[in-house]
Design an enzyme around this catalytic site. Structure first.
Site, PDB file in Angstrom:
ATOM      1  N   ASP A 140      -6.753   1.807   7.868  1.00  0.00           N
ATOM      2  CA  ASP A 140      -5.423   2.364   8.171  1.00  0.00           C
ATOM      3  C   ASP A 140      -5.532   3.882   8.343  1.00  0.00           C
ATOM      4  OD1 ASP A 140      -5.537   3.499   5.628  1.00  0.00           O
ATOM      5  OD2 ASP A 140      -4.091   2.119   4.738  1.00  0.00           O
ATOM      6  N   ARG A 153      -3.793  -5.037   7.745  1.00  0.00           N
ATOM      7  CA  ARG A 153      -4.733  -4.069   8.337  1.00  0.00           C
ATOM      8  C   ARG A 153      -6.052  -4.734   8.736  1.00  0.00           C
ATOM      9  NH1 ARG A 153      -7.019  -1.301   3.237  1.00  0.00           N
ATOM     10  NH2 ARG A 153      -5.815  -2.407   1.664  1.00  0.00           N
ATOM     11  N   ASP A 182       0.826  -1.209   0.000  1.00  0.00           N
ATOM     12  CA  ASP A 182       0.000   0.000   0.000  1.00  0.00           C
ATOM     13  C   ASP A 182       0.862   1.262   0.000  1.00  0.00           C
ATOM     14  OD1 ASP A 182      -2.283  -1.436   0.041  1.00  0.00           O
ATOM     15  OD2 ASP A 182      -2.759  -1.123   2.150  1.00  0.00           O
ATOM     16  N   TYR A 240       6.114  -8.746   8.420  1.00  0.00           N
ATOM     17  CA  TYR A 240       5.761  -7.342   8.579  1.00  0.00           C
ATOM     18  C   TYR A 240       5.940  -6.901  10.027  1.00  0.00           C
ATOM     19  CZ  TYR A 240       3.141  -7.811   4.162  1.00  0.00           C
ATOM     20  OH  TYR A 240       2.774  -8.033   2.866  1.00  0.00           O
TER      21      TYR A 240
END
Length: 279
Positions: free
Chosen positions: A109, A202, A67, A95
């Site tokens: 987010d 997310r 993203d 991550y």
């Protein structure tokens, strides 16, 4: 090529083949980072980029969208390496995510509109650690509405931004190899996640909020590893986006891909998994 005499650096550029990793900063889309990389390389090689044909000229692609708001490892395929990118999508990724308790947004987010606010002061570090166990292993996950997934050939995020009604995609099975809490400073919490293909961090953060009877959104996301490529060891920062640096990186990464038994192991862990780009 059509009577154009290309120099040595152009020859070298067009002979590059394989996979390497770049660092994607926070802000631009993955596609924009790739375009910038392509422009840099063509400029260094002295290849005119105003020709309509430039896309056929240099074959380059990335394996797994990050993203805009996310940073970290973006695996890039060049030359024949573009055919190897689908294996990157299904392999494991790592991550580090920072979640924010007490707020929810439409995009899950920090880029979205706040849709909900709830108290979170009752939540302890122990509560959070207990909940993480529920999200480890083979779990079902509903992908976010604002995502790169497509409906009738259009990205869901594009449809949402146009104000069209988008039905939530059905929950789908995803794999979480490991999930741990690194820091807890309410309202912020930091997670390390290792997951398989098609996983949305997310959605995980949002689901954790719901499970704790509050809400949560993802404040920050960094991809620290994709397949065998790590942020510390392999990701080339913008100042290293040169033909020679990439050639050097490709040499190192080729041995990474072939000489890594873990790579073979990963493949068997994902039978029949389809290539889906995720955050």
């Amino acid at each position: 090529a059509g009577g154009v005499v290309l120099g040595k650096s152009a020859d070298k550029l067009f002979s590059l083949s394989g996979l390497f990793a770049v660092y994607k900063p926070k802000g631009p889309t993955s596609a924009a980072v790739l375009n910038l990389l392509k422009e840099r390389l063509l400029a260094e090689a002295g290849v005119q980029t105003n020709e309509k044909k430039r896309n056929q000229v240099l074959k380059i692609g990335h394996g797994g969208t990050l993203d805009s708001a996310a940073a970290g490892v973006l695996v890039v395929g060049i030359g024949k390496g573009t055919k190897m990118l689908s294996t990157m999508l299904t392999g494991s990724k790592k991550y580090t995510a920072i979640g924010l308790l007490g707020k929810a947004t439409d995009t899950l987010d920090a880029t979205g509109k706040v849709t909900e606010e709830k108290p979170y002061d009752q939540i302890t570090k122990g509560d959070l650690e207990n909940v993480l166990r529920k999200f480890t292993g083979d779990i079902m996950q509903v992908p976010p509405l604002y995502s790169a997934l497509k409906k009738d050939g259009e990205r869901l995020s594009t449809l949402m931004k146009r104000g069209e009604a988008v039905e939530a995609k059905p929950a789908r099975p995803v794999k979480v190899y490991s999930l741990s809490l690194q820091q807890f400073q309410p309202p912020l919490f930091t997670l390390d996640v290792e997951c398989g293909g098609g996983f949305y961090v997310r959605s995980l953060v949002s689901d954790i909020g719901k499970e704790l009877s509050t809400c949560a959104m993802m404040q920050e996301l960094t991809r620290t590893k994709q397949g065998p490529f790590t942020l510390e060891e392999h990701a080339l920062y913008e100042d290293k986006w040169t033909i020679d640096e990439i050639a050097r990186s490709l040499e190192r990464c080729t041995s990474l891909l072939s000489g890594e038994p873990a790579h073979k192991k990963l493949k068997t862990e994902h039978p029949g998994e389809t290539a889906v780009s995720c955050e």
